[in-house]
Enzyme design. Structure first.
Site, PDB file in Angstrom:
ATOM      1  N   GLY A  43     -76.876 -68.775  -5.656  1.00 49.17           N
ATOM      2  CA  GLY A  43     -75.445 -68.532  -5.805  1.00 49.17           C
ATOM      3  C   GLY A  43     -75.046 -67.077  -5.927  1.00 49.17           C
ATOM      4  CG  ASP A  99     -72.975 -68.692  -8.823  1.00 48.65           C
ATOM      5  OD1 ASP A  99     -73.308 -68.873 -10.018  1.00 48.65           O
ATOM      6  OD2 ASP A  99     -73.139 -69.551  -7.944  1.00 48.65           O
ATOM      7  CG  ASP A 102     -69.021 -74.731 -15.108  1.00 48.76           C
ATOM      8  OD1 ASP A 102     -67.819 -74.749 -15.422  1.00 48.76           O
ATOM      9  OD2 ASP A 102     -69.607 -75.744 -14.674  1.00 48.76           O
ATOM     10  CE  LYS A 130     -65.605 -73.648 -12.342  1.00 49.28           C
ATOM     11  NZ  LYS A 130     -66.083 -74.996 -11.981  1.00 49.28           N
TER      12      LYS A 130
HETATM   13  P1  IMP Z   1     -73.419 -73.384 -16.165  1.00 49.89           P
HETATM   14  O1  IMP Z   1     -74.878 -73.485 -16.490  1.00 49.89           O
HETATM   15  O2  IMP Z   1     -72.702 -74.673 -16.410  1.00 49.89           O
HETATM   16  O3  IMP Z   1     -72.715 -72.222 -16.783  1.00 49.89           O
HETATM   17  O4  IMP Z   1     -73.289 -73.298 -14.590  1.00 49.89           O
HETATM   18  C1  IMP Z   1     -73.747 -72.289 -13.836  1.00 49.89           C
HETATM   19  C2  IMP Z   1     -74.085 -72.807 -12.452  1.00 49.89           C
HETATM   20  O5  IMP Z   1     -73.360 -73.991 -12.091  1.00 49.89           O
HETATM   21  C3  IMP Z   1     -73.667 -71.778 -11.442  1.00 49.89           C
HETATM   22  O6  IMP Z   1     -74.697 -70.848 -11.218  1.00 49.89           O
HETATM   23  C4  IMP Z   1     -73.352 -72.604 -10.229  1.00 49.89           C
HETATM   24  O7  IMP Z   1     -74.500 -72.802  -9.439  1.00 49.89           O
HETATM   25  C5  IMP Z   1     -72.900 -73.947 -10.752  1.00 49.89           C
HETATM   26  N1  IMP Z   1     -71.408 -74.084 -10.741  1.00 49.89           N
HETATM   27  C6  IMP Z   1     -70.598 -74.147 -11.803  1.00 49.89           C
HETATM   28  N2  IMP Z   1     -69.311 -74.262 -11.429  1.00 49.89           N
HETATM   29  C7  IMP Z   1     -69.320 -74.254 -10.071  1.00 49.89           C
HETATM   30  C8  IMP Z   1     -68.281 -74.342  -9.078  1.00 49.89           C
HETATM   31  O8  IMP Z   1     -67.063 -74.429  -9.352  1.00 49.89           O
HETATM   32  N3  IMP Z   1     -68.689 -74.306  -7.793  1.00 49.89           N
HETATM   33  C9  IMP Z   1     -69.986 -74.190  -7.420  1.00 49.89           C
HETATM   34  N4  IMP Z   1     -70.982 -74.109  -8.319  1.00 49.89           N
HETATM   35  C10 IMP Z   1     -70.666 -74.147  -9.633  1.00 49.89           C
HETATM   36 MG    MG Z   2     -75.032 -73.916  -7.310  1.00 44.12          MG
END
Ligand code: IMP
Ligand code: MG
Length: 183
Positions: A43, A99, A102, A130
């Protein structure tokens, strides 16, 4: 491909402008000496490629791979570091790039793993944040854009492996979020 978007959230031009600013911010923050950039692929690949060329202090970089979202929109299980780096981390200034921030799980986990290798400092940089989706308290040090709680694609971000090569960031048309032929 652009026709698959419901709306463009961030244009190619805005991305480029913000990355120039981030490059300046990061260069000023670290001032002199070298940094070690760890990019979470796939990403963060386009973002990392553009950002490091806007940083004017010396950069060593490597990529790591984390498995968290297997596919699509729903996170499955805890993030796992499946490919790491051999770069020297101890006593180095390290900046991890992703990237999007979340739920916070990926960067929280990666931060813990790299903290154990005793860096001189450890910071994180994300293109997108986000805020509203956080499940684990974690904040990035350098942030490109805050975005609403919507699933986005483009500029590295994928849906089921697609759309990473879109030059802008946007939301997919709802009817494309579950195409049976991609199963
Ligand atoms: P986290 O571990 O939930 O913070 O998510 C991080 C990973 O989730 C990122 O590196 C992305 O690969 C994926 N991700 C989270 N939100 C999105 C989105 O809106 N579109 C695409 N990938 C996302
Ligand atoms: Mg991804």
């Amino acid at each position: 491909m652009i026709d698959d978007l419901e709306s463009v959230l961030i244009s190619q031009r805005r991305i480029a402008r913000r990355i120039r600013e981030l490059g300046e911010e990061i260069t000023a923050f670290y001032a002199k000496g070298e940094i070690t950039v760890i990019s979470i692929i796939n990403g963060a690949l386009p973002f990392t490629a553009d950002l490091i060329r806007r940083i004017t202090i010396p950069v060593r970089m490597d990529c790591i791979r984390v498995a968290s979202y297997r596919d699509g929109i729903v996170p499955e299980g805890e993030p796992e570091l499946i490919y790491s780096t051999n770069l020297e981390i101890e006593n180095r200034r390290v900046m991890v790039i992703d990237d999007i921030l979340d739920t916070g799980r990926t960067l929280f986990t990666i931060n813990q793993i790299f903290q154990r290798r005793n860096p001189k400092s450890l910071h994180t940089c994300v293109l997108l944040d986000k805020q509203g989706r956080r499940e684990i308290p974690f904040e990035a040090d350098f942030i490109g854009f805050e975005i609403p709680d919507k699933f986005v694609v483009g500029y590295g971000l994928d849906f089921a492996g697609r759309y990473r090569n879109l030059p802008c960031i946007g939301t997919l048309k709802p009817e494309l979020q579950n195409p049976p032929e991609w199963a």
